[in-house]
Design a protein around this motif. Structure first.
Motif, mmCIF file in Angstrom:
data_model
loop_
_atom_site.group_PDB
_atom_site.id
_atom_site.type_symbol
_atom_site.label_atom_id
_atom_site.label_comp_id
_atom_site.label_asym_id
_atom_site.label_seq_id
_atom_site.Cartn_x
_atom_site.Cartn_y
_atom_site.Cartn_z
ATOM 1 N N LYS A 191 0.812 -1.215 0.000
ATOM 2 C CA LYS A 191 0.000 0.000 0.000
ATOM 3 C C LYS A 191 0.847 1.267 0.000
ATOM 4 C CE LYS A 191 -4.020 -2.158 0.891
ATOM 5 N NZ LYS A 191 -4.802 -2.542 -0.222
ATOM 6 N N SER A 243 1.043 -1.552 -7.863
ATOM 7 C CA SER A 243 -0.416 -1.637 -7.766
ATOM 8 C C SER A 243 -0.943 -2.846 -8.544
ATOM 9 C CB SER A 243 -1.072 -0.347 -8.246
ATOM 10 O OG SER A 243 -0.856 -0.167 -9.626
ATOM 11 N N GLU A 244 -0.292 -3.190 -9.658
ATOM 12 C CA GLU A 244 -0.691 -4.392 -10.390
ATOM 13 C C GLU A 244 -0.385 -5.653 -9.592
ATOM 14 O OE1 GLU A 244 1.007 -4.303 -14.301
ATOM 15 O OE2 GLU A 244 0.162 -2.328 -14.733
ATOM 16 N N GLU A 259 -0.257 -5.748 -6.347
ATOM 17 C CA GLU A 259 -1.227 -5.725 -5.251
ATOM 18 C C GLU A 259 -2.582 -6.250 -5.709
ATOM 19 O OE1 GLU A 259 -3.328 -2.530 -2.210
ATOM 20 O OE2 GLU A 259 -2.018 -1.817 -3.805
ATOM 21 N N LEU A 260 -3.006 -5.862 -6.914
ATOM 22 C CA LEU A 260 -4.276 -6.355 -7.455
ATOM 23 C C LEU A 260 -4.242 -7.874 -7.593
ATOM 24 C CD1 LEU A 260 -7.059 -5.832 -8.736
ATOM 25 C CD2 LEU A 260 -5.865 -5.609 -10.932
ATOM 26 N N ARG A 261 -3.137 -8.412 -8.098
ATOM 27 C CA ARG A 261 -3.026 -9.869 -8.252
ATOM 28 C C ARG A 261 -3.072 -10.574 -6.897
ATOM 29 N NH1 ARG A 261 -4.757 -13.315 -11.626
ATOM 30 N NH2 ARG A 261 -3.964 -15.319 -10.992
ATOM 31 N N GLU A 292 -4.573 -9.446 -4.206
ATOM 32 C CA GLU A 292 -5.953 -9.358 -3.711
ATOM 33 C C GLU A 292 -6.859 -10.387 -4.402
ATOM 34 O OE1 GLU A 292 -7.103 -7.562 -1.222
ATOM 35 O OE2 GLU A 292 -5.283 -6.397 -0.869
ATOM 36 N N VAL A 293 -6.657 -10.594 -5.702
ATOM 37 C CA VAL A 293 -7.448 -11.597 -6.434
ATOM 38 C C VAL A 293 -7.174 -12.985 -5.866
ATOM 39 C CG1 VAL A 293 -7.673 -12.755 -8.681
ATOM 40 C CG2 VAL A 293 -7.696 -10.258 -8.554
#
Length: 136
Positions: free
Chosen positions: A107, A120-121, A123-125, A127-128
């Motif tokens: 973050k 951020s990409e 982090e998105l992965r 989170e998925v």
């Protein structure tokens, strides 16, 4: 350093035993102390210590970038472990906990727009994958 000239040393000449005495003398003028003279006081140590501690806590851009890169690599390593454990058919709770920690670490901003985009990409992965692990 050697000085050659009329008042300096020269090679091969013996020095004479007599010395010249100048007619001018140096003296300081007698000055009375001024009324504005303040006694010397000790420096304020607490302010200087606080300033030093504040300076130590400030990170420069390269340190922030290094730490962000390390957090991103750590998150990718955890994602690799998750992939291997999924292929083996056994997802451990420790891997899911490490994924949650990695997501929280990603973050923070690095200050570099390109690096922040990549993080951020990642982090998105993460989170998925966390959502998939919670679902299953």
């Amino acid at each position: 350093m050697r000085i050659y000239g009329p008042n300096g040393t020269t090679l091969g000449t013996p020095s004479s035993g007599t010395k010249k005495t100048g007619s001018s003398t140096f003296s300081l003028p007698d000055a009375a102390p001024t009324a504005d003279a303040r006694p010397a006081s000790a420096p304020r140590a607490t302010n200087s210590i606080d300033a030093l501690l504040a300076m130590q806590s400030v990170e420069d851009a390269t340190e922030r970038r290094k730490k962000s890169v390390q957090r991103g690599r750590g998150a990718l390593d955890v994602l690799d472990e998750l992939k291997i454990s999924m292929l083996a058919g056994s997802i451990t709770p420790a891997t899911v906990a490490r994924l949650k920690t990695a997501a929280a670490d990603l973050k923070a901003s690095s200050g570099d727009p390109g690096l922040d985009s990549v993080l951020s990409e990642i982090e998105l992965r993460v989170e998925v994958e966390l959502a998939k692990a919670a679902r299953g």
